[in-house]
Design an enzyme around this catalytic site. Structure first.
Site, PDB file in Angstrom:
ATOM      1  N   GLU A 139      32.052  40.166  36.677  1.00 55.08           N
ATOM      2  CA  GLU A 139      33.031  41.225  36.465  1.00 55.08           C
ATOM      3  C   GLU A 139      33.889  41.006  35.222  1.00 55.08           C
ATOM      4  OE1 GLU A 139      36.808  42.821  38.980  1.00 55.08           O
ATOM      5  OE2 GLU A 139      34.984  42.333  40.076  1.00 55.08           O
ATOM      6  N   ASP A 140      34.238  39.765  34.950  1.00 54.22           N
ATOM      7  CA  ASP A 140      35.261  39.490  33.940  1.00 54.22           C
ATOM      8  C   ASP A 140      34.780  38.696  32.727  1.00 54.22           C
ATOM      9  OD1 ASP A 140      37.102  40.782  35.561  1.00 54.22           O
ATOM     10  OD2 ASP A 140      37.729  38.947  36.556  1.00 54.22           O
TER      11      ASP A 140
ATOM     12  N   HIS B 211      32.349  34.746  41.870  1.00 51.33           N
ATOM     13  CA  HIS B 211      32.453  36.183  42.129  1.00 51.33           C
ATOM     14  C   HIS B 211      33.046  37.009  40.999  1.00 51.33           C
ATOM     15  CE1 HIS B 211      36.654  35.416  43.453  1.00 51.33           C
ATOM     16  NE2 HIS B 211      36.825  36.708  43.226  1.00 51.33           N
TER      17      HIS B 211
END
Length: 141
Positions: A85-86, A81
């Site tokens: 995003e990172d 997840h």
């Protein structure tokens, strides 16, 4: 063989697999190991504020989801997840490496950090809107 060798602790992913196997004997071990390995490599060098390797967080999320007896795709998405995003990886890569289902779950929980907002309230409202839309198409989000 010493008792220390006989009681060698399981790795993090083995512990997760054992939790899943307790309610799903047909767990897709290969899928979860691939998701774990990909997330671990993607987050290499990243640390939590505690100094722990970043993968500790996705593993904790996946463990929590085993308490809800979630399916393999949801657990893989939990492990993945924060990759979009990172890290430099994107949803298209998650789709290509795993599946459209997992990519949709990951995309559904990805925060909108890269978009500029005028206020924290706008960011929260947009995150909530996006989460509700994602949940409308798949409650596992």
């Amino acid at each position: 063989m010493s008792s220390e060798t006989a009681q060698k602790p399981a790795t993090e992913i083995e512990e997760l697999l054992d939790l899943v196997a307790a309610y799903n004997p047909d767990v897709d071990r290969d899928l979860l190991i691939r998701a774990y390995d990909f997330a671990t490599a993607a987050h290499a060098g990243q640390q939590r504020l505690t100094g722990d390797p970043y993968i500790v967080h996705p593993l904790a999320v996946a463990r929590l989801l085993t308490e809800l007896e979630m399916d393999d795709a949801t657990l893989a998405a939990a492990l993945l997840h924060d990759v979009v995003e990172d890290t430099e990886h994107d949803v298209a890569e998650i789709r290509a490496r795993f599946s459209n289902e997992i990519a949709l779950l990951v995309d559904g929980v990805t925060k909108l950090r890269r978009i500029q907002f005028d206020s924290g309230r706008e960011r929260q409202a947009e995150n909530l809107r996006r989460m509700l839309l994602a949940m409308a198409s798949d409650l596992r989000v």
